[in-house]
Design a protein around this motif. Structure first.
Motif, PDB file in Angstrom:
ATOM      1  N   PRO A 201       0.858  -1.240   0.017  1.00 36.80           N
ATOM      2  CA  PRO A 201      -0.086  -0.178  -0.029  1.00 36.80           C
ATOM      3  C   PRO A 201       0.906   1.284  -0.081  1.00 36.80           C
ATOM      4  N   PRO A 202       0.332   2.580  -0.303  1.00 39.69           N
ATOM      5  CA  PRO A 202       1.027   3.679  -0.178  1.00 39.69           C
ATOM      6  C   PRO A 202       1.714   4.174   0.884  1.00 39.69           C
ATOM      7  N   SER A 216       2.073   8.317  -6.318  1.00 38.63           N
ATOM      8  CA  SER A 216       0.482   8.321  -6.098  1.00 38.63           C
ATOM      9  C   SER A 216      -0.068   7.688  -7.309  1.00 38.63           C
ATOM     10  N   THR A 219       0.592   3.291  -7.791  1.00 42.58           N
ATOM     11  CA  THR A 219       0.022   2.364  -6.988  1.00 42.58           C
ATOM     12  C   THR A 219      -1.641   2.415  -7.304  1.00 42.58           C
ATOM     13  N   ARG A 221      -5.751   0.001  -6.673  1.00 43.34           N
ATOM     14  CA  ARG A 221      -6.244  -1.177  -6.366  1.00 43.34           C
ATOM     15  C   ARG A 221      -6.217  -2.231  -7.488  1.00 43.34           C
ATOM     16  N   LYS A 249      -6.701  -4.809   6.396  1.00 42.83           N
ATOM     17  CA  LYS A 249      -6.085  -3.381   6.732  1.00 42.83           C
ATOM     18  C   LYS A 249      -6.209  -3.252   7.955  1.00 42.83           C
ATOM     19  N   CYS A 253      -6.859   2.530   9.151  1.00 43.90           N
ATOM     20  CA  CYS A 253      -6.821   2.626   7.754  1.00 43.90           C
ATOM     21  C   CYS A 253      -8.307   3.475   7.437  1.00 43.90           C
ATOM     22  N   ILE A 258      -6.681   7.618   1.436  1.00 44.85           N
ATOM     23  CA  ILE A 258      -6.199   6.961   0.350  1.00 44.85           C
ATOM     24  C   ILE A 258      -7.007   5.496   0.448  1.00 44.85           C
ATOM     25  N   ASP A 259      -7.842   5.217   1.402  1.00 41.35           N
ATOM     26  CA  ASP A 259      -8.557   4.088   1.608  1.00 41.35           C
ATOM     27  C   ASP A 259      -9.250   3.530   0.364  1.00 41.35           C
ATOM     28  N   ARG A 261      -8.834   3.829  -2.564  1.00 40.95           N
ATOM     29  CA  ARG A 261      -8.182   3.444  -3.693  1.00 40.95           C
ATOM     30  C   ARG A 261      -6.943   2.538  -3.245  1.00 40.95           C
ATOM     31  N   CYS A 262      -7.118   1.785  -2.204  1.00 35.68           N
ATOM     32  CA  CYS A 262      -5.838   0.938  -1.381  1.00 35.68           C
ATOM     33  C   CYS A 262      -6.416  -0.312  -1.194  1.00 35.68           C
ATOM     34  N   ASP A 263      -5.729  -1.366  -1.661  1.00 38.11           N
ATOM     35  CA  ASP A 263      -6.180  -2.672  -1.332  1.00 38.11           C
ATOM     36  C   ASP A 263      -5.842  -3.081   0.149  1.00 38.11           C
TER      37      ASP A 263
END
Length: 287
Positions: A201-202, A216, A219, A221, A249, A253, A258-259, A261-263
């Motif tokens: 994750p970022p 940005s 990275t 999903r 997560k 988180c 950014i949540d 668009r973050c896995d």
């Protein structure tokens, strides 16, 4: 509005991409947590699955993108691409080994290969519409610079640096801090490459901002897709997320900008602590 499916891991958007594992043995890949099929998918089965998913329905959406994995050189499926497009497929990607890439490229829109050693690059010199994935595995990190130097010369459409997925019976990947050090040492080689980093994750990748100012954009999903093999066809197909790969997560988180668009991190690696701390970010902290 995109169709949703509610799973034990929450609601997921139903994908417009279908991945079909055609063959059985496929060593030049990034393994995922699905057992290796004991036989190839037949062409009739492949056609039936594409028809099933291009129809859509009240609880699904028609797929328009097709990924064919474990396809070797001169596989008969390559001769069926035109007929598959007539079913509503507008983009076809093949996952293959480097030695087969040139044979596959003429029939499809994009060829994706996994490279782990400089010798893997020799067969790719004249391949067009090429995507290259470099697995961030323990044996690969010491030669990452050499690999990326060779990849630059190929001028691929896309480069992915991928922290491996959990697979039963396989050793865990190097911890995130080791991976980040290896990527930092390749900053000049990455400049100008159309690359992304997957699996981390970022917030964990934040130290790379010093050398990668547009982090940005590097990275994002995981694109979800239906996954079909011999054991999982049509109504028994899997959703790549969460049936094949599950992400986790931290509780913090939910405070991260950014949540959405973050896995997060693969669940098994999160439980082993391999990613380190996951810390909330503001938008400006990843660019």
């Amino acid at each position: 509005m995109p169709a949703l499916r509610f799973t034990a891991r929450g609601a997921v958007t139903l994908p417009d991409t279908l991945q079909i594992r055609v063959g059985t043995t496929f060593s030049a890949r990034l393994p995922v947590g699905v057992a290796q099929p004991d036989r190839e998918l037949t062409l009739d089965e492949l056609d039936a699955n594409v028809r099933h998913f291009t129809r859509g329905g009240p609880r699904a959406r028609p797929v328009t993108r097709l990924v064919l994995s474990a396809v070797g050189a001169d596989h008969p499926v390559l001769a069926t691409i035109a007929s598959l497009r007539r079913l509503g497929i507008d983009r076809v990607v093949v996952h293959t080994d480097p030695a087969s890439a040139a044979s596959c490229a003429a029939a499809v829109d994009h060829v994706a290969v996994f490279v782990r050693a400089p010798t893997d690059l020799e067969a790719l010199e004249r391949v067009e519409r090429l995507g290259v994935t470099v697995p961030l595995e323990e044996e690969v990190l010491p030669r990452l610079g050499t690999l990326l130097s060779g990849v630059r010369a190929l001028r691929p459409q896309r480069v992915v640096l991928a922290w491996p997925f959990p697979v039963e019976g396989r050793s865990p990947p190097p911890p995130a801090e080791e991976v980040i050090r290896a990527i930092e040492g390749c900053g000049t080689l990455l400049a100008g490459l159309p690359f992304t980093v997957k699996g981390l994750p970022p917030c964990v990748l934040a130290p790379l901002r010093r050398g990668i100012p547009d982090l940005s954009e590097r990275t994002g999903r995981t694109t979800n897709r239906w996954y079909v093999d011999v054991e999982h066809q049509q109504d028994r197909a899997l959703l790549f997320v969460p049936d094949v790969v599950r992400f986790a997560k931290a509780d913090t988180c939910r405070f991260c900008e950014i949540d959405p668009r973050c896995d997060g991190v693969a669940d098994a690696w999160w439980r082993l602590g391999l990613a380190g701390a996951l810390l909330p970010l503001r938008e400006g902290e990843v660019s």
